[in-house]
Design a protein around this motif. Sequence first.
Motif, PDB file in Angstrom:
ATOM      1  N   GLY A  99      -8.077  -4.630  20.466  1.00 30.17           N
ATOM      2  CA  GLY A  99      -9.170  -4.306  19.553  1.00 30.17           C
ATOM      3  C   GLY A  99      -9.484  -2.820  19.574  1.00 30.17           C
ATOM      4  N   SER A 100      -9.432  -2.220  20.750  1.00 34.00           N
ATOM      5  CA  SER A 100      -9.728  -0.791  20.859  1.00 34.00           C
ATOM      6  C   SER A 100      -8.688   0.047  20.120  1.00 34.00           C
ATOM      7  CB  SER A 100      -9.786  -0.379  22.331  1.00 34.00           C
ATOM      8  OG  SER A 100     -10.835  -1.067  22.980  1.00 34.00           O
ATOM      9  N   SER A 176     -20.728  -6.517  20.403  1.00 31.75           N
ATOM     10  CA  SER A 176     -20.170  -7.315  21.496  1.00 31.75           C
ATOM     11  C   SER A 176     -21.224  -8.198  22.149  1.00 31.75           C
ATOM     12  CB  SER A 176     -19.588  -6.391  22.576  1.00 31.75           C
ATOM     13  OG  SER A 176     -18.558  -5.619  22.035  1.00 31.75           O
ATOM     14  N   ASP A 201     -16.428  -4.387  12.521  1.00 34.80           N
ATOM     15  CA  ASP A 201     -15.637  -4.811  13.681  1.00 34.80           C
ATOM     16  C   ASP A 201     -16.106  -6.220  14.044  1.00 34.80           C
ATOM     17  OD1 ASP A 201     -14.605  -5.356  16.157  1.00 34.80           O
ATOM     18  OD2 ASP A 201     -15.190  -3.451  17.069  1.00 34.80           O
ATOM     19  N   HIS A 204     -15.922 -10.195  17.942  1.00 37.25           N
ATOM     20  CA  HIS A 204     -16.559 -11.343  18.602  1.00 37.25           C
ATOM     21  C   HIS A 204     -16.700 -12.564  17.703  1.00 37.25           C
ATOM     22  CE1 HIS A 204     -18.090 -11.213  22.742  1.00 37.25           C
ATOM     23  NE2 HIS A 204     -17.627  -9.986  22.655  1.00 37.25           N
ATOM     24  N   LYS A 230     -10.492 -13.514  21.193  1.00 37.21           N
ATOM     25  CA  LYS A 230     -11.857 -13.966  21.519  1.00 37.21           C
ATOM     26  C   LYS A 230     -12.114 -15.284  20.777  1.00 37.21           C
ATOM     27  CE  LYS A 230     -13.222  -9.284  22.706  1.00 37.21           C
ATOM     28  NZ  LYS A 230     -14.048  -8.106  22.373  1.00 37.21           N
TER      29      LYS A 230
HETATM   30  C1  LIG Z   1     -13.817  -6.779  22.606  1.00 30.77           C
HETATM   31  C2  LIG Z   1     -14.199  -5.831  21.556  1.00 30.77           C
HETATM   32  C3  LIG Z   1     -13.352  -4.773  21.177  1.00 30.77           C
HETATM   33  C4  LIG Z   1     -12.127  -4.331  21.968  1.00 30.77           C
HETATM   34  O1  LIG Z   1     -11.173  -5.214  22.223  1.00 30.77           O
HETATM   35  P1  LIG Z   1     -10.073  -4.940  23.359  1.00 30.77           P
HETATM   36  O2  LIG Z   1      -8.970  -5.843  22.943  1.00 30.77           O
HETATM   37  O3  LIG Z   1     -10.713  -5.280  24.649  1.00 30.77           O
HETATM   38  O4  LIG Z   1      -9.673  -3.502  23.286  1.00 30.77           O
HETATM   39  C5  LIG Z   1     -13.715  -3.992  20.106  1.00 30.77           C
HETATM   40  N1  LIG Z   1     -14.859  -4.219  19.438  1.00 30.77           N
HETATM   41  C6  LIG Z   1     -15.714  -5.207  19.786  1.00 30.77           C
HETATM   42  C7  LIG Z   1     -16.958  -5.402  19.003  1.00 30.77           C
HETATM   43  C8  LIG Z   1     -15.423  -6.036  20.854  1.00 30.77           C
HETATM   44  O5  LIG Z   1     -16.294  -6.974  21.232  1.00 30.77           O
END
Ligand SMILES: *Cc1c(COP(=O)(O)O)cnc(C)c1O
Length: 420
Positions: A99-100, A176, A201, A204, A230
């Motif tokens: 996600g990052s 998050s 984004d 979640h 997730k």
């Molecule tokens: C978990 C999360 C991410 C990042 O995901 P990773 O796979 O851990 O890098 C980005 N944005 C939100 C809102 C998240 O909850």
Amino acid sequence: MNYITNANLKEADNEVFAIIEDELKRQTNHLEMIASENFTSPAVMEAMGSVFTNKYAEGYPYKRYYGGCEQADKVEQLAIDRACQIFGCKFANVQPHSGSQANGAVYAALLKAGDKILGMDLSHGGHLTHGSKPSFSGQNYSAFYYGVELDGRINYDKVEEIAKLVQPKIIVCGASAYAREIDFKRFRQIADSVGAILFADIAHIAGLVAAGEHQSPFPHAHIVTTTTHKTLRGPRGGMIMTNDEDIAKKINSAIFPGLQGGPLVHVIAAKAVAFKEILDPKWKDYAKQVKANARVLGEVLIKRGYDIVSGGTDNHLVLVSFLNKPFSGKDADAALGDAGITVNKNTVPGETRSPFITSGIRVGSPALTARGMKEKEFEIIANKICDVLDNIEDKELHKKINKEMEELASNFVIYSKSTY
Ligand SMILES: *Cc1c(COP(=O)(O)O)cnc(C)c1O
């Protein structure tokens, strides 16, 4: 004779095998209530453990820099098509490793260093990549923040005021640790009022969005990212979606060659498998149950005298506040861990303790719901959580509850094969 040892993992490396077995035991015997975690299916893991891990496929389907990509093309295109079908959008990039990484690509595609972004404050429920200082997003760009009110909710009029002052190039929405529905339509009005790009984004809540159990970011957001591990219950990874062809082209270049090298084709294959599960009509039942279970959790905690940030939940998580309690989020996290219930400490609005101590915990329903637990089990578990919190020093009680929780868990098999 070739150089490849054809032994299975147990024979080839008993040390790693034993560690994985213990992790399976941990996941099976504990109650997993970290809101960002889930259990993916054996089919997803099978695809993830496939020969595609051997393949270089830099580029995109049917436009690769390597030979031998015929099958990689097919599987990536399938993942893209299924993603677009799930979320009702025109373009998807399924290559982000996380996600990052997906969020990094969005900024790289649409911003220059130093450009202004406006995102949700990390301590109010936002993510590191929404402009937080320790993250590249707070270091490379000029980041400003909105938060929640003391009632735990986003005040959209206030976000609009901040946006008018800041004049950001991108507004980031999504969180998050936010238990309420996000109003993407209102965010788009705010973005339009200052000429900003709206970036949603949904890491979640994607699994709920996919089921129509949360407002969709489309057609409001210009660009949407998510994780796939997730609430989507797929393999660990990220994804970027849009309806705008020009943005889609920039995103593709930002991911490769901008930020990443070869895509993880085995993970992309596993994403495709997960997406097929999401397209099954049963997915809606799962998403509805995730929400129903979180609701019960919140109701019991409130009945037992605990403060829930925003007074309840619209989604898959509750944020419990200990601002008025003598113990911290860290204490609660540790005590619940001793009782076999895995959660994470979390800052809450109006936080008075440090980010390492915190005054809250975040508790989620996706993983236990995937195991088949329903309202009845969530009521039992929520009451046990309260028993632990009411008796935060009573180690004997925590041990006793641990046994009870292990027994409850044993009725909900995750994986029927013994090794993964
Ligand atoms: C978990 C999360 C991410 C990042 O995901 P990773 O796979 O851990 O890098 C980005 N944005 C939100 C809102 C998240 O909850």
